[in-house]
Design an enzyme around this catalytic site. Structure first.
Site, PDB file in Angstrom:
ATOM      1  N   SER A  58     -42.280 -37.005  52.692  1.00 15.23           N
ATOM      2  CA  SER A  58     -43.580 -36.312  52.731  1.00 15.23           C
ATOM      3  C   SER A  58     -43.974 -36.025  54.176  1.00 15.23           C
ATOM      4  O   SER A  58     -43.336 -35.219  54.794  1.00 15.23           O
ATOM      5  CB  SER A  58     -44.702 -37.070  52.033  1.00 15.23           C
ATOM      6  OG  SER A  58     -44.743 -36.653  50.691  1.00 15.23           O
ATOM      7  N   HIS A  63     -52.584 -39.051  66.060  1.00 16.39           N
ATOM      8  CA  HIS A  63     -53.454 -38.547  67.124  1.00 16.39           C
ATOM      9  C   HIS A  63     -53.704 -39.671  68.090  1.00 16.39           C
ATOM     10  O   HIS A  63     -54.029 -40.777  67.663  1.00 16.39           O
ATOM     11  CB  HIS A  63     -54.800 -38.077  66.558  1.00 16.39           C
ATOM     12  CG  HIS A  63     -54.668 -37.125  65.419  1.00 16.39           C
ATOM     13  ND1 HIS A  63     -54.352 -35.805  65.586  1.00 16.39           N
ATOM     14  CD2 HIS A  63     -54.776 -37.316  64.082  1.00 16.39           C
ATOM     15  CE1 HIS A  63     -54.286 -35.219  64.394  1.00 16.39           C
ATOM     16  NE2 HIS A  63     -54.537 -36.121  63.465  1.00 16.39           N
ATOM     17  N   CYS A  78     -43.909 -40.310  49.049  1.00 17.08           N
ATOM     18  CA  CYS A  78     -43.830 -39.964  47.624  1.00 17.08           C
ATOM     19  C   CYS A  78     -43.120 -41.019  46.792  1.00 17.08           C
ATOM     20  O   CYS A  78     -42.263 -40.674  45.990  1.00 17.08           O
ATOM     21  CB  CYS A  78     -43.069 -38.650  47.461  1.00 17.08           C
ATOM     22  SG  CYS A  78     -44.172 -37.273  47.399  1.00 17.08           S
TER      23      CYS A  78
END
Lengths: 349, 562
Positions: A58, A63, A78
């Site tokens: 996935s 950040h 997933c």
């Protein structure tokens, strides 16, 4: 295509001054743990960065806020049963973390409320689990009551029975893997029949054993405790069997089976002291529990794939007999208990 | 390393099951009914376990979570028994005050009692649920920890099974140690502290040697808690003493003083000396003094149920022994006494010189020893238990009668009221059948039993000194029917129930000889406390009941539980 997924959201605050190696370390871990399809990176001025990976599992995003000593990251995987434990403990080990905030979210079908996703066949399995779990605790309480009627001192008997029973169930669950049952549904049926026989007859066995071994206390109590172990081990087979049957249908169903199992246990714990003990003799209670168990057994026959008709008839015959005997026991409870008590407990004199 | 994890699993499951058993046993002793409390507690505990296991799936920092879980578990475990004591003391005091007339009629008293009981149940069982819920985290968390720490030997299925096995193993050890060692030897309060200490040590071990990165505040709370737990061992006895004084005296002293001033109430409750608690293999024996209407009263309780009070026991025991002798007109020769460990019944029996043999069967040797050696009790029973002519047998009355082949012409049976199924067994038709087999053809047996007359004297409610008048209800009718049907089923054709003061007795026999119910004027020095009022009442009391098979109390189908 299965939509069940898990989503980890992690906020990390560092205790030392900012180092660019931290983000690199996290990226290394991600590189090693998952298969990366594509990487995108953007550096901000004067500092800070955003990283996004497309994974075959996935995605992963990060950040960084160097001025705040803060890193925020998302990992979306997933696989419904994927565990982030190793990943997080590795991150914890390599970074000087002062504060950590984590959340895992269920995504996709996995995240829907359980009730909306029940399908008919699955409902049968869950109802069965409920009754089987209730019966299992009822047998345990019945055995404790059995022991205290014959040997006296009920508080002591309840204490010992609970421990012995839980340990035997554990033993059953362990043996389950050793036995490697081929046809799970067939095996469950056989386990239920054995439980009906041993559990349903346990108070009768106790009263007869007591009349024979009255003067041999140790032998009598060994036999009675053996009965607890047998029924405990048999009950221990039930849950793994049910969970495996559930798993075959849908991975997630196994967990629901486990949950229903506990609810059934609670139900039995309320039913026994408030309804069964005041209304019925110990023989009547045994017959009722055996009867409930027989109903479960017969409802399962439909799901078994038989080699031939002869085998099928045999299965139906056995469960019909169980139901008949249980019914006979419930309706003739008084006659039976009167006979057993005067013949074996009081003894003619 | 893996061994350590397995050991940890074993220790933690031992602690958890011990907490469950502590709750079940303490609740059963405090409010009677072993079956109810044991069944409900194990059920709620397992439900909690299930939810805990369910919720542990998503946890990604197992060590931190486990330390917190264990800290909470230690805390709840350490206060488990103490909190039940505390809640019970409040519950009992509130009920006593309600009984004292603050509630006008019986039905609203029953409503209040039901509501308080429900509240009591919810509070106690939420603690049980919390223990189950927290314990549910243990196994999954330890397994998650092991899977990160033991990288070299990855957790496969057989490894997982080992953990489950050790978890069950700990449960088994827990119940066995609990049932055979902890509960018989140290009492519940200390057991809870010992188990919490073991749990705390496991928690400290977890912090120190499993490299759990623990936050400062958790470390500080662990330290504070260790110190507190250490201190609690020294203060447990005084806490228990305060609890016992409030539990037994607060209600009575509240009613005794009309001013209801909190300060004097508390002072009177705390004065009058210790409530002595003796823990025997079979029961808790509590005795104490209390002031009632200006008089000092000595009261003895077994498992918190009333046994006797020095103020009115003579009246009661005289009625127990002498009225059956008067009715049958036969002074006993070969006598069997079952129960009656306080020796008060024997004191009355010793007044008959006709007695050639007197056999006394008592279950609890410590009760017997206490009634012999305690100054107050031995002066009340006039040293009856030290009489060398009495043949004392320490053992279970049920088993004794079942095996005995000797015939007695009088059997006196003095057991506690059937508060749970254990004692209910001694009121079963099987038991009375054994009684009948041990009687001569004209012999009789007499026992005290909860019955109600039509006038509705509330036998069981009045046992805590405070009387609340009630009307005769359906459940009274049912109880009378159970008692009478049970002895009838055991083959006793003549059944004479009678009431002396607030206590009810039942005389049973199959004698062919003439019985005399009219006792008016048959006063004697043997029974100075029985007056004409008490004697004349015998043939005028009416205990409504029916004799039916559905009311028979059996060992295998107990019906008679208070």
């Amino acid at each position: 295509m299965q939509t069940d997924s898990v989503h980890l959201i992690l906020d990390l605050w560092m205790s030392e001054n900012w180092s660019d190696s931290w983000v690199k370390k996290i990226e290394e871990i991600i590189d090693r743990e998952f298969s990366v399809v594509k990487k995108i990176r953007h550096d901000f001025e004067p500092h800070g960065e955003t990283v996004a990976y497309i994974l075959s599992e996935s995605h992963f995003t990060l950040h960084s806020y160097p001025e705040e000593n803060y890193i925020s990251l998302d990992i979306y995987i997933c696989k419904p049963n994927y565990s982030f434990v190793n990943l997080v403990s590795e991150i914890e080990e390599f970074l000087p973390i002062s504060k950590i905030n984590n959340r895992t979210m269920k995504r996709g079908e996995y995240a829907l409320p359980l009730l909306t996703r029940w399908k008919n066949a699955e409902l049968v399995l869950l109802v069965t689990t409920f009754i089987v779990a209730a019966c299992s605790l009822l047998y345990e309480l019945l055995l404790a009551q059995n022991l205290s009627t014959v040997l006296g001192d009920s508080a002591h008997r309840y204490n010992v029975t609970i421990g012995l029973y839980i340990a035997s169930m554990g033993l059953g669950a362990l043996l389950y893997n050793k036995f490697n049952f081929q046809d799970k549904i067939k095996s469950l049926f056989k386990v239920e029949i054995l439980l009906i026989v041993f559990g349903g007859l346990s108070p009768i066995a106790a009263i007869i054993l007591d009349s024979i071994l009255r003067d041999h206390y140790i032998l009598l109590s060994v036999f009675l405790h053996l009965l607890i172990i047998i029924i405990g081990v048999l009950s221990g087979f039930e849950l793994p069997l049910l969970m495996d049957i559930g798993k075959k249908k849908r991975e997630r169903l196994a967990t629901i089976v486990l949950g229903v199992d506990y609810v059934g246990t609670l139900f039995a714990a309320i039913l026994f002291p408030l309804l069964l003990v005041p209304l019925f003799s110990i023989f009547g209670i045994a017959a009722i529990v055996a009867g409930l168990n027989s109903l479960v057994a017969i409802s399962f026959i439909r799901l078994i794939s038989f080699k031939n008709n002869k085998e099928k008839t045999l299965y139906y015959l056995v469960s019909a007999m169980c139901i008949f005997f249980a019914w006979y026991g419930i309706t003739n409870e008084e006659k039976i208990s009167e006979y057993l008590i005067s013949r074996y407990f009081l003894g003619a004199r | 390393m893996k061994k350590n994890y397995l050991l940890l699993t074993c220790i933690l499951s031992f602690c958890s099951i011990s907490y469950e058993l502590l709750f079940a046993n303490t609740l059963a002793i405090m409010s009677g009914n072993v079956v109810l409390w044991h069944s409900l507690t194990i059920g709620i505990y397992i439900a909690g376990l299930g939810l805990g296991t369910f919720r542990s799936v998503d946890i990604i920092m197992p060590k931190k979570k486990l330390v917190r879980v264990e800290l909470l578990l230690c805390l709840i475990g350490a206060i488990s028994v103490a909190s039940i004591y505390f809640i019970t003391a409040i519950y009992e005091t509130a009920l006593s005050i309600a009984k004292a007339g603050y509630i006008a009629d019986y039905s609203s008293y029953i409503t209040l009692k039901t509501q308080l009981r429900a509240l009591y149940f919810i509070i106690c069982e939420s603690l049980v649920f919390a223990v189950g819920y927290l314990s549910g985290f243990e196994l999954p968390l330890i397994m998650a920890m092991a899977s990160t720490d033991l990288n070299q030997e990855t957790m496969d299925e057989s490894n997982e099974n080992q953990f489950i096995a050790f978890n069950y193993f700990g449960t088994l050890i827990g119940t066995l140690i609990f049932a055979y060692l902890l509960i018989p030897i140290i009492d519940a309060l200390y057991t809870s502290l010992v188990v919490a200490s073991i749990n705390l040590l496991a928690c400290l071990w977890l912090v120190l040697s499993f490299k759990a990165q623990t936050e400062k505040r958790i470390k500080v709370s662990l330290l504070i808690f260790s110190v507190l737990l250490g201190f609690s061992f020294f203060y447990a006895k005084s806490f228990e003493q305060i609890f016992l004084r409030v539990y037994y005296r607060a209600g009575t002293t509240f009613i005794d003083d009309d001013r209801h001033d909190f300060k004097t109430w508390w002072k009177k409750t705390m004065d009058k000396g210790d409530v002595v608690r003796i823990k025997t293999l079979y029961q808790y024996i509590d005795f104490f003094n209390v002031s009632w209407k200006g008089k000092d009263e000595f009261i003895l309780m077994i498992n918190t149920n009333f046994q006797f009070s020095s103020l009115n026991e003579r009246y009661y025991h005289e009625g127990f022994v002498h009225i059956p002798v008067l009715i049958t007109g036969k002074e006993p020769v070969d006598v069997l006494v079952l129960g009656a460990g306080d020796g008060l019944l024997l004191r009355e029996l010793k007044k008959y010189e006709s007695i050639k043999s007197l056999t006394h069967v008592e279950l609890d040797p410590e009760m017997h020893e206490l009634s012999k050696s305690n100054d107050v009790i031995s002066s009340l029973n006039e040293g009856a238990l030290s009489d060398p002519n009495i043949k004392t047998i320490i053992g279970d009355a049920f088993q004794f009668l079942r095996k005995s082949t000797k015939k007695y012409d009088a059997i006196f049976i003095d057991f506690p009221y059937p508060q749970d199924y254990n004692v209910s067994k001694l009121f079963s038709y099987e038991f009375y059948t054994f009684v009948r087999r041990n009687l001569t053809p004209n012999g009789y047996a007499v026992f005290d039993v909860p019955l109600r007359t039509k006038e509705g004297s509330t036998a069981s409610e009045s046992r805590r000194l405070i009387e609340l008048h009630s009307t005769f209800t359906d459940s009274d009718f049912e109880r009378n029917s159970i008692v009478m049907s049970t002895v009838s089923k055991a083959g006793f054709k003549i059944r004479i129930p009678y009431l002396v003061g607030k206590e009810t007795f039942l005389l049973i026999t199959n004698t062919n000889e003439q019985l005399n119910y009219d006792l008016l004027g048959k006063l004697s020095d043997r029974y100075p406390n029985l007056d004409n009022d008490a004697l004349s009442l015998i043939n005028r009391q009416y205990f409504p009941h029916v004799i039916e098979d559905q009311y028979v109390n059996s060992v295998f189908h107990p019906l008679l539980v208070d």
